[in-house]
Every structure is written in structure tokens, then in C-alpha cells.
Design a protein around this motif. Structure first.
Motif, short mmCIF file in Angstrom:
data_model
loop_
_atom_site.label_atom_id
_atom_site.label_comp_id
_atom_site.label_asym_id
_atom_site.label_seq_id
_atom_site.Cartn_x
_atom_site.Cartn_y
_atom_site.Cartn_z
N UNK A 289 -7.21 -2.06 -5.43
CA UNK A 289 -7.28 -0.66 -5.02
C UNK A 289 -8.57 -0.36 -4.25
N UNK A 290 -9.62 -1.11 -4.52
CA UNK A 290 -10.83 -0.98 -3.71
C UNK A 290 -10.52 -1.30 -2.25
N UNK A 291 -9.71 -2.34 -2.04
CA UNK A 291 -9.32 -2.70 -0.67
C UNK A 291 -8.47 -1.60 -0.04
N UNK A 292 -7.58 -0.99 -0.84
CA UNK A 292 -6.76 0.12 -0.34
C UNK A 292 -7.65 1.27 0.09
N UNK A 293 -8.61 1.63 -0.75
CA UNK A 293 -9.52 2.73 -0.42
C UNK A 293 -10.29 2.45 0.86
N UNK A 294 -10.71 1.21 1.04
CA UNK A 294 -11.47 0.85 2.23
C UNK A 294 -10.63 1.06 3.49
N UNK A 295 -9.35 0.68 3.43
CA UNK A 295 -8.48 0.85 4.60
C UNK A 295 -8.23 2.32 4.90
N UNK A 296 -8.13 3.13 3.85
CA UNK A 296 -7.89 4.57 4.05
C UNK A 296 -9.13 5.24 4.62
N UNK A 297 -10.29 4.87 4.12
CA UNK A 297 -11.52 5.44 4.67
C UNK A 297 -11.66 5.12 6.15
N UNK B 198 -9.21 4.68 8.10
CA UNK B 198 -8.00 5.19 8.76
C UNK B 198 -7.19 4.07 9.40
N UNK B 199 -7.15 2.96 8.69
CA UNK B 199 -6.33 1.84 9.14
C UNK B 199 -4.92 1.99 8.58
N UNK B 200 -4.06 1.04 8.90
CA UNK B 200 -2.69 1.06 8.39
C UNK B 200 -2.72 1.05 6.86
N UNK B 201 -1.93 1.94 6.28
CA UNK B 201 -1.97 2.09 4.83
C UNK B 201 -1.10 1.03 4.15
N UNK B 202 -1.68 0.26 3.24
CA UNK B 202 -0.96 -0.86 2.60
C UNK B 202 -0.07 -0.40 1.44
N UNK B 203 1.09 0.19 1.77
CA UNK B 203 1.97 0.70 0.71
C UNK B 203 2.44 -0.42 -0.21
N UNK B 204 2.64 -1.61 0.35
CA UNK B 204 3.10 -2.71 -0.50
C UNK B 204 2.09 -3.03 -1.60
N UNK B 205 0.80 -2.97 -1.25
CA UNK B 205 -0.24 -3.22 -2.24
C UNK B 205 -0.25 -2.13 -3.31
N UNK B 206 -0.11 -0.89 -2.87
CA UNK B 206 -0.09 0.23 -3.81
C UNK B 206 1.10 0.11 -4.77
N UNK B 207 2.26 -0.18 -4.23
CA UNK B 207 3.46 -0.32 -5.07
C UNK B 207 3.31 -1.49 -6.04
N UNK B 208 2.66 -2.55 -5.60
CA UNK B 208 2.41 -3.71 -6.48
C UNK B 208 1.49 -3.33 -7.63
N UNK B 209 0.44 -2.57 -7.32
CA UNK B 209 -0.48 -2.12 -8.37
C UNK B 209 0.26 -1.26 -9.40
N UNK B 210 1.07 -0.33 -8.91
CA UNK B 210 1.81 0.57 -9.80
C UNK B 210 2.74 -0.21 -10.71
N UNK B 211 3.47 -1.16 -10.15
CA UNK B 211 4.40 -1.96 -10.95
C UNK B 211 3.66 -2.80 -11.99
N UNK B 212 2.53 -3.37 -11.60
CA UNK B 212 1.76 -4.18 -12.54
C UNK B 212 1.22 -3.33 -13.69
N UNK B 213 0.70 -2.14 -13.36
CA UNK B 213 0.16 -1.27 -14.40
C UNK B 213 1.26 -0.84 -15.37
N UNK C 78 -2.44 12.79 3.16
CA UNK C 78 -2.50 11.33 3.22
C UNK C 78 -1.23 10.72 2.61
N UNK C 79 -0.83 11.23 1.45
CA UNK C 79 0.29 10.65 0.71
C UNK C 79 1.62 10.88 1.41
#
Length: 400
Positions: free
Chosen positions: A95-103, A105-120, A216-217
Motif C-alpha cells: 500500500x505504500x507503493x500504491x500511495x506513492x503512485x497516487x501522490x 498521479x500515475x496510473x492507479x494500480x487497482x490490481x494491487x489494491x484488490x489483492x491487498x483487500x482479498x489478502x486482508x 480519486x476512488x
């Protein structure tokens, strides 16, 4: 036993045997510092003296190392299973990497976010007790954006499960909880990191983070409206005095009401520049004393059912002066959890596993929750009045 007058008690004093108020009631167990609050309570009760068989003790490097070792055993080896700890750390890094990309304003990594959610979601279902202890005892501060977002998602999932939400709805809830504060990345650093007090304009700027998060969302990440509304409404209040729309009661989307409770709990158990983090019990007590002002009572009830009055991993003092760690809770009897004894009545570390179900032991009960740091025998009195001094830093002050 020898008597000690109240006037001779000083905050931070410790004894090598229990200190008693009377024949049946313990003031502090061995090795635990007397707090200023304890002394004030004795004076309020007009108690003139306490008694003990022990002598005053001072800290020593050997004793300090012993107690640090005890805490290490508790929270690194026993409490956190390899699966839960590994997944928790990996999720924070992702999620640190996700935040960095959003700050940036790069392409948003939805796959990474969905992976985090599923793992949690998976680890909460399989390793709830372990993951709750990680949330409660991980050393975080208000600046640990990624870790706090993961913690908020974990607590939100627990509440959702206790509200009997179906699996795909819990995933949506967890996604919104993870992303609910993304708009803070669009608030200028000069305001978010401001050392002096915020002015009215600063507060108003920070409060726009809910709208930025929604944008953003929904508009940038293309997540459904249901997830975006969590971010937009999570600072609304049950009594209608929140923001940005001043809606109240059930007009606030359910998922936003859930994240509001989870977000508040995580904020309270975080360390702040002006106070130590609250212990889990104090944060729970703070939430359930809300009196229908900020939180949905039904959500608070499910939160309490999932977390217990004494959250898993809480360190508690029993009436026989032993100290234990809460290992499981009873939804029907939240004040009487199962406790693993970690220090006996003489203040000695217990090596053999001894678990007591307080629900089945009418002779034992919890006197109070204590800060795990107290077991280290740190110098000076421990401050348990932090809750009275507030639970929010600059960002949280404005957000509330």
C-alpha cells in the motif's frame, strides 16, 4: 504487613510485593509503578494508608532486559502467527507503493489494491485473533498512513462480519476503508505537516479531503459509487453535526458508518506527538461512551461484539495481583474473557502455559487493563490520562 501512609506514596514507586488497599483489594501488583491517578483516588476515598509485605525497588539493567524480553515473547513469538504477521507487513509495503503512485498521479494500480483487500479479508477470517493483536500492538504513529489504512480495513472487516454482511459486500467495505483517506494526499504538505496550530482556513482545507478521496476512488480509479461514498461520508456524524453534507442517522451510508467507528478506533490507539497511544481498552471505552452523538449504535454494538471490552492481546491485572493477556473473548460476557497468565502474584514470569476462562471462575475478575509498556518497569509513573487530552493530531483534528 507494614503500613505506608498515603502522603509517603509517590508516582512511579514500585514494590517487590503486592500493595493492598485492604485485606482483599490490590492497589498495584509487584513491579508495577503507582500512578498519580492511584494516589488521587485513595485520597478521594479518604484512605489513610496502604499495606505491603514488600520493599521499594529501583530499575536495573538486568530487570529491564528481563521485562523487555517478556514483552518480546508476548508479542513476537506467541501472539503473531507467521501467516498474519507476514501478510500484514506485505500489505503495508504494497500500500505504500500504491500511495506513492497516487501522490505522483500515475496510473492507479487497482490490481494491487484488490489483492491487498482479498489478502486482508482472508487473514481476518482465518487468523482474527493474531491480526487484531498486530493492529493493537504494532508501533505506529499518525504519520504511518499505509499501516493505519490497513488497520482501518481490518477493523471494518471485523465489524462487517459481525453485522452479517455477505462476502462481496465485505470486500467493498474493506476497499473503501483502505482508500477512505486517499484525499489527504491532495492536501498541501505545508498544512498536513504544520507544527503550529491550524487556523480556520487550514481546517477547511483539510476537510476537503473527503471530497478529494471520493474523486480519486470514483472518477480516477473507477471504483463503484458504493465504495466512493465511504470516503465521502465517513466524517458524517450520527447526530448530523459532521461534514461535508451534515447528514444524520441512517441517511449516512452504512459502510461509511462502519468505517467511521474503525477509523476512530485506529486513531485512538496510535501514538500522537502530544500523547502516547491509548491502550485498546481505553479506546473501546471511549467509543462506547459516545451516547449516539457520532456513531451508529448498531455499528458500535457489532464493533464491541467483534473486539470485546478487552480486545485480544490486552494486558490485564487480575484481582489476585497476577497479570494476564487476553487470548479470546465471549460475546455474551465481554467483561470475562479467557486470559493467559504471564506474570504470577509475585511478579515472576510464567513459563508454563496457564490459561484461565474468567467466564467459569467467579473468584477471579479483571481489576483494570494496563499498558504493556508498564511490564517493562519503565522509570516514572505511566500516564493513563492521555484519553482526556484528546486523540487527534493536526490532520485528525481537522477531519473530526
Amino acid at each position: 504487613m507494614k503500613e505506608i501512609t498515603i502522603d509517603n506514596l509517590k508516582p512511579g514507586m514500585k514494590f517487590d510485593a503486592p500493595v493492598y488497599i485492604d485485606d482483599h483489594n490490590i492497589l498495584v501488583p509487584p513491579g508495577i509503578p503507582i500512578r498519580e491517578k492511584d494516589i488521587e483516588r485513595l485520597k478521594r476515598w479518604e484512605i489513610k494508608h496502604v499495606s505491603t509485605d514488600g520493599n521499594t525497588i529501583t530499575d536495573s539493567p538486568e530487570g529491564d532486559n528481563l521485562e523487555k524480553s517478556l514483552l518480546s515473547d508476548l508479542f513476537d513469538e506467541k501472539s503473531d502467527s507467521a501467516k498474519a504477521a507476514t501478510l500484514y507487513d506485505a500489505s503495508v509495503r504494497k500500500f505504500i507503493a500504491v500511495l506513492d503512485s497516487i501522490k505522483k498521479r500515475q496510473k492507479h494500480p487497482k490490481e494491487t489494491i484488490d489483492s491487498i483487500v482479498n489478502d486482508i479479508f482472508s487473514v481476518v477470517k482465518d487468523e482474527k485473533n493474531e491480526i487484531v493483536q498486530l493492529v493493537l500492538h504494532s508501533e505506529r504513529s499518525s504519520d504511518d498512513f499505509a499501516a493505519n489504512a490497513i488497520a482501518c480495513a481490518i477493523i471494518s472487516i471485523i465489524i462487517g462480519m459481525n453485522m452479517k454482511l455477505v462476502g462481496h459486500k465485505i470486500l467493498s467495505l474493506a476497499c473503501g476503508a483502505l482508500l477512505h483517506d486517499m484525499g489527504m494526499t491532495r492536501i498541501p504538505d505545508s498544512i498536513r505537516n504544520k507544527k503550529e496550530d491550524l487556523n480556520a482556513q487550514d481546517f477547511n482545507t483539510i476537510r476537503t479531503h473527503t471530497i478529494h478521496s471520493y474523486s480519486i476512488i470514483v472518477k480516477e480509479m473507477k471504483y463503484p459509487e458504493e465504495i466512493g461514498q465511504i470516503a465521502l461520508y465517513h466524517h458524517e456524524r450520527w447526530d448530523g453535526k459532521g461534514y461535508p453534507k451534515n447528514v444524520s442517522g441512517e441517511n449516512i451510508p452504512l459502510f461509511a458508518r462502519i468505517v467511521s467507528v474503525a477509523d476512530a478506533y485506529v486513531a485512538m490507539i496510535n501514538e500522537r506527538p502530544y500523547r502516547d497511544q491509548m491502550i485498546g481498552y481505553d479506546a473501546i471505552k471511549n467509543i462506547i461512551s459516545d451516547n449516539f452523538k457520532r456513531f451508529d449504535p448498531a455499528v458500535v454494538k457489532s464493533f464491541l461484539k467483534g473486539m470485546g471490552i478487552y480486545p485480544i492481546g490486552s494486558i490485564v491485572l487480575l484481582n489476585d495481583s497476577s497479570i494476564g493477556r487476553v487470548v479470546s473473548t465471549h460475546a455474551s460476557a465481554p467483561l470475562r474473557p479467557r486470559v493467559e497468565i504471564i506474570m504470577n502474584q509475585r511478579g515472576e514470569k510464567v513459563d508454563d502455559e496457564l490459561t484461565i476462562n474468567l467466564h467459569e471462575r467467579s473468584d477471579l475478575f479483571i481489576m483494570r487493563a494496563i499498558d504493556p509498556k508498564m511490564i517493562r518497569m519503565d522509570r516514572g509513573a505511566m500516564d493513563h490520562g492521555a484519553m482526556d487530552r484528546g486523540a487527534m493530531g493536526h490532520g485528525e483534528q481537522a477531519k473530526q
